[in-house]
Design a protein around this motif. Structure first.
Motif, mmCIF file in Angstrom:
data_model
loop_
_atom_site.group_PDB
_atom_site.id
_atom_site.type_symbol
_atom_site.label_atom_id
_atom_site.label_comp_id
_atom_site.label_asym_id
_atom_site.label_seq_id
_atom_site.Cartn_x
_atom_site.Cartn_y
_atom_site.Cartn_z
ATOM 1 N N ALA A 174 5.339 12.297 -23.726
ATOM 2 C CA ALA A 174 6.568 13.010 -23.335
ATOM 3 C C ALA A 174 7.059 12.523 -21.974
ATOM 4 C CB ALA A 174 6.295 14.514 -23.295
ATOM 5 N N TYR A 175 6.123 12.352 -21.032
ATOM 6 C CA TYR A 175 6.506 11.875 -19.699
ATOM 7 C C TYR A 175 7.046 10.446 -19.800
ATOM 8 C CZ TYR A 175 6.199 10.247 -14.887
ATOM 9 O OH TYR A 175 6.494 9.702 -13.652
ATOM 10 N N ARG A 176 6.400 9.619 -20.585
ATOM 11 C CA ARG A 176 6.846 8.242 -20.736
ATOM 12 C C ARG A 176 8.243 8.176 -21.343
ATOM 13 N NH1 ARG A 176 2.071 4.309 -21.083
ATOM 14 N NH2 ARG A 176 0.321 5.532 -20.303
ATOM 15 N N ALA A 193 0.842 -1.204 0.000
ATOM 16 C CA ALA A 193 0.000 0.000 0.000
ATOM 17 C C ALA A 193 0.871 1.245 0.000
ATOM 18 C CB ALA A 193 -0.930 0.001 1.215
ATOM 19 N N SER A 194 0.491 2.222 -0.814
ATOM 20 C CA SER A 194 1.338 3.409 -0.964
ATOM 21 C C SER A 194 0.564 4.566 -1.571
ATOM 22 C CB SER A 194 2.521 3.073 -1.876
ATOM 23 O OG SER A 194 3.240 4.238 -2.221
ATOM 24 N N ASP A 195 0.887 5.765 -1.105
ATOM 25 C CA ASP A 195 0.309 6.995 -1.638
ATOM 26 C C ASP A 195 1.416 7.772 -2.340
ATOM 27 O OD1 ASP A 195 -2.146 8.159 -1.867
ATOM 28 O OD2 ASP A 195 -2.368 8.614 0.252
ATOM 29 N N TRP A 196 1.307 7.986 -3.610
ATOM 30 C CA TRP A 196 2.353 8.673 -4.383
ATOM 31 C C TRP A 196 1.949 10.132 -4.546
ATOM 32 C CZ3 TRP A 196 3.329 8.825 -10.255
ATOM 33 C CH2 TRP A 196 4.677 9.116 -10.503
ATOM 34 N N LEU A 197 2.084 10.872 -3.436
ATOM 35 C CA LEU A 197 1.556 12.232 -3.386
ATOM 36 C C LEU A 197 2.654 13.257 -3.654
ATOM 37 C CD1 LEU A 197 -0.650 12.178 -0.139
ATOM 38 C CD2 LEU A 197 -1.443 12.023 -2.518
ATOM 39 N N ALA A 212 8.501 14.340 0.509
ATOM 40 C CA ALA A 212 7.908 13.595 1.631
ATOM 41 C C ALA A 212 7.719 12.119 1.267
ATOM 42 C CB ALA A 212 6.578 14.208 2.036
ATOM 43 N N TYR A 213 7.264 11.872 0.025
ATOM 44 C CA TYR A 213 7.107 10.483 -0.430
ATOM 45 C C TYR A 213 8.440 9.757 -0.311
ATOM 46 C CZ TYR A 213 7.007 6.619 -3.764
ATOM 47 O OH TYR A 213 7.144 5.383 -4.361
ATOM 48 N N CYS A 214 9.485 10.399 -0.833
ATOM 49 C CA CYS A 214 10.808 9.779 -0.869
ATOM 50 C C CYS A 214 11.337 9.534 0.544
ATOM 51 C CB CYS A 214 11.752 10.692 -1.643
ATOM 52 S SG CYS A 214 13.353 9.993 -1.894
ATOM 53 N N THR A 268 9.448 -0.680 -1.333
ATOM 54 C CA THR A 268 9.941 0.688 -1.137
ATOM 55 C C THR A 268 9.987 1.409 -2.478
ATOM 56 O OG1 THR A 268 12.243 -0.079 -1.241
ATOM 57 C CG2 THR A 268 11.193 -0.051 0.925
ATOM 58 N N ASP A 269 11.139 2.028 -2.807
ATOM 59 C CA ASP A 269 11.279 2.744 -4.077
ATOM 60 C C ASP A 269 12.758 3.054 -4.266
ATOM 61 O OD1 ASP A 269 9.251 5.146 -5.832
ATOM 62 O OD2 ASP A 269 11.373 4.730 -6.179
ATOM 63 N N ASP A 270 13.266 2.791 -5.454
ATOM 64 C CA ASP A 270 14.663 3.078 -5.791
ATOM 65 C C ASP A 270 15.018 4.539 -5.496
ATOM 66 O OD1 ASP A 270 16.405 4.005 -8.589
ATOM 67 O OD2 ASP A 270 17.230 2.469 -7.241
ATOM 68 N N PRO A 288 11.705 -0.812 -6.303
ATOM 69 C CA PRO A 288 11.559 -0.634 -7.753
ATOM 70 C C PRO A 288 11.840 0.786 -8.192
ATOM 71 C CG PRO A 288 9.487 -1.327 -6.687
ATOM 72 C CD PRO A 288 10.400 -0.792 -5.630
ATOM 73 N N ALA A 289 12.226 0.969 -9.461
ATOM 74 C CA ALA A 289 12.050 2.245 -10.136
ATOM 75 C C ALA A 289 10.796 2.041 -10.995
ATOM 76 C CB ALA A 289 13.290 2.604 -10.961
ATOM 77 N N LEU A 290 10.686 2.716 -12.116
ATOM 78 C CA LEU A 290 9.461 2.580 -12.925
ATOM 79 C C LEU A 290 9.083 1.112 -13.130
ATOM 80 C CD1 LEU A 290 7.281 3.649 -14.920
ATOM 81 C CD2 LEU A 290 8.995 3.226 -16.701
ATOM 82 N N VAL A 291 7.874 0.764 -12.775
ATOM 83 C CA VAL A 291 7.325 -0.580 -13.026
ATOM 84 C C VAL A 291 6.205 -0.500 -14.051
ATOM 85 C CG1 VAL A 291 6.099 -2.554 -12.022
ATOM 86 C CG2 VAL A 291 7.912 -1.407 -10.719
ATOM 87 N N MET A 292 5.242 0.393 -13.783
ATOM 88 C CA MET A 292 4.141 0.571 -14.726
ATOM 89 C C MET A 292 3.651 2.007 -14.694
ATOM 90 S SD MET A 292 1.470 -1.882 -12.660
ATOM 91 C CE MET A 292 0.193 -1.799 -13.887
ATOM 92 N N PHE A 293 3.399 2.566 -15.881
ATOM 93 C CA PHE A 293 2.856 3.916 -15.980
ATOM 94 C C PHE A 293 1.389 3.924 -15.576
ATOM 95 C CE2 PHE A 293 6.376 6.160 -17.641
ATOM 96 C CZ PHE A 293 7.023 5.399 -18.595
ATOM 97 N N LYS A 320 10.564 10.526 -21.300
ATOM 98 C CA LYS A 320 11.533 11.073 -20.336
ATOM 99 C C LYS A 320 11.846 10.056 -19.241
ATOM 100 C CE LYS A 320 10.161 13.709 -16.973
ATOM 101 N NZ LYS A 320 9.601 14.806 -16.120
ATOM 102 N N THR A 321 10.808 9.368 -18.775
ATOM 103 C CA THR A 321 10.994 8.402 -17.681
ATOM 104 C C THR A 321 11.757 7.174 -18.151
ATOM 105 O OG1 THR A 321 8.947 9.197 -16.673
ATOM 106 C CG2 THR A 321 9.795 7.073 -15.912
ATOM 107 N N LEU A 322 11.418 6.664 -19.335
ATOM 108 C CA LEU A 322 12.107 5.478 -19.862
ATOM 109 C C LEU A 322 13.594 5.759 -20.072
ATOM 110 C CD1 LEU A 322 9.457 4.229 -22.434
ATOM 111 C CD2 LEU A 322 10.054 3.166 -20.246
HETATM 112 N N1 LIG Z 1 2.196 4.368 -4.809
HETATM 113 C C1 LIG Z 1 2.853 4.601 -5.956
HETATM 114 N N2 LIG Z 1 4.180 4.824 -5.940
HETATM 115 C C2 LIG Z 1 4.812 5.073 -7.112
HETATM 116 C C3 LIG Z 1 4.124 5.084 -8.317
HETATM 117 C C4 LIG Z 1 2.734 4.820 -8.297
HETATM 118 O O1 LIG Z 1 2.066 4.800 -9.341
HETATM 119 N N3 LIG Z 1 2.151 4.593 -7.103
HETATM 120 N N4 LIG Z 1 4.756 5.325 -9.502
HETATM 121 C C5 LIG Z 1 6.027 5.624 -9.521
HETATM 122 C C6 LIG Z 1 6.578 5.944 -10.890
HETATM 123 O O2 LIG Z 1 6.738 4.770 -11.630
HETATM 124 C C7 LIG Z 1 7.897 6.635 -10.948
HETATM 125 O O3 LIG Z 1 8.842 5.723 -10.468
HETATM 126 C C8 LIG Z 1 8.179 7.025 -12.409
HETATM 127 O O4 LIG Z 1 7.057 7.522 -13.017
HETATM 128 C C9 LIG Z 1 6.870 5.686 -8.303
HETATM 129 N N5 LIG Z 1 6.130 5.328 -7.107
#
Ligand SMILES: Nc1nc2c(c(=O)[nH]1)N=C([C@H](O)[C@@H](O)CO)CN2
Ligand SMILES: NC(=O)C1=CN([C@@H]2O[C@H](COP(=O)(O)OP(=O)(O)OC[C@H]3O[C@@H](n4cnc5c(N)ncnc54)[C@H](OP(=O)(O)O)[C@@H]3O)[C@@H](O)[C@H]2O)C=CC1
Length: 236
Positions: A189-191, A85-89, A147-149, A134-136, A177-182, A193-195
């Motif tokens: 453009a965001y995709r 569970a996570s909030d990406w705020l 704050a998320y980080c 967590t998150d890379d 993880p780093a990017l897993v799913m958009f 840049k992120t890739l």
């Molecule tokens: N809770 C979430 N955390 C993160 C998300 C998400 O969708 N929900 N997404 C990311 C992104 O993939 C970012 O790593 C690049 O866009 C990171 N954390």
């Protein structure tokens, strides 16, 4: 007489990575308990496949404690707990403290209290695991989501402390993880840049998280570690 396998708990499994991992565990016949905050059609699929779904909002201490009480009414044993569970705020101007508190609660307080209060449920199993997602970004910081980080970095640190405290009965590891799913709304453009931020340059999908989870669940000699699943983002 041998007992039926104890369930695995995945938090935040109503969509995306958590939902994918829930479905893969059910594919393998693994009893499952999931938490969700928002009712979604995919939850009915999990219920029809035998998963127990429990509503939970981890944005407050009261919400976390209410979930723990609810969980304990349904099971006395757990094979593993996956804190997904996570909030990406982003912190909105004028609402920074609220966002910070919410993310510390969901990414740190909830895993902390659930781990402490559910330790005895895990210790009823011969092999038991806690996995923190967590998150890379925790290793390098984030100008856009401070704050998320920070809260994800705190979750990384909880991995070390609980691994030391819960050994040898319970293994405690992280998947970073780093990017897993958009998201569907992410534009081209965001995709692009992120890739470009990782050496491998792909959107791998949720299966890479399930593969990492499967490795940690199956390996009896790994604890206190963090699996870096980032496509070589640290190389760029
Ligand atoms: N809770 C979430 N955390 C993160 C998300 C998400 O969708 N929900 N997404 C990311 C992104 O993939 C970012 O790593 C690049 O866009 C990171 N954390
Ligand atoms: N997706 C990615 O590319 C990346 C993901 N990660 C991490 O991987 C994990 C899975 O990612 P992803 O599937 O995208 O995550 P999501 O953004 O889909 O969040 C997962 C679930 O967390 C639940 N949640 C959010 N806030 C709360 C809360 N306060 N209380 C209870 N539940 C809450 C949501 O529940 P509901 O929908 O039911 O409201 C949501 O379904 C996360 O920990 C994320 O930080 C890390 C790096 C990259």
């Amino acid at each position: 007489m041998s007992q039926s396998p104890a369930p695995i708990l995945i938090t935040g499994a109503s969509q995306r990575v958590g939902l994918h991992c829930a479905r893969r565990l059910l594919d393998e016949g693994q009893p499952l308990i999931v938490s969700y905050r928002t009712e979604r059609p995919a939850l009915d699929d999990l219920r029809q496949r035998g998963a127990l779904t429990l509503a939970a909002d981890f944005s407050s201490e009261a919400g976390v404690l209410a979930f723990i009480d609810q969980l304990k009414q349904h099971t006395e044993r757990l094979r593993a707990i996956v804190h997904n569970a996570s909030d990406w705020l982003r912190e909105e101007p004028g609402h920074e403290a609220e966002a910070f508190t919410r993310m510390v609660n969901v990414h740190m307080l909830a895993p902390y209290l659930i781990n402490l209060r559910c330790r005895e449920l895990l210790e009823h199993c011969e092999l038991a695991d806690i996995v923190h997602i967590t998150d890379d970004v925790a290793r390098r910081g984030s100008a856009n989501r401070v704050a998320y980080c920070a809260s994800k970095a705190g979750l990384e640190n909880l991995t070390l402390s609980f691994a030391a405290q819960f050994a040898p009965r319970i293994k405690v590891n992280a998947i970073a993880p780093a990017l897993v799913m958009f998201h569907e709304h992410d534009d081209a453009a965001y995709r692009e840049k992120t890739l470009a931020k990782s050496a491998l340059g792909i959107e791998p999908g949720a299966e890479v998280i399930y593969q990492s989870l499967r490795y940690l669940l199956d390996n009896p000699y790994v604890t206190g570690t963090s699996l870096c699943v980032n496509g070589g983002r640290h190389l760029k």
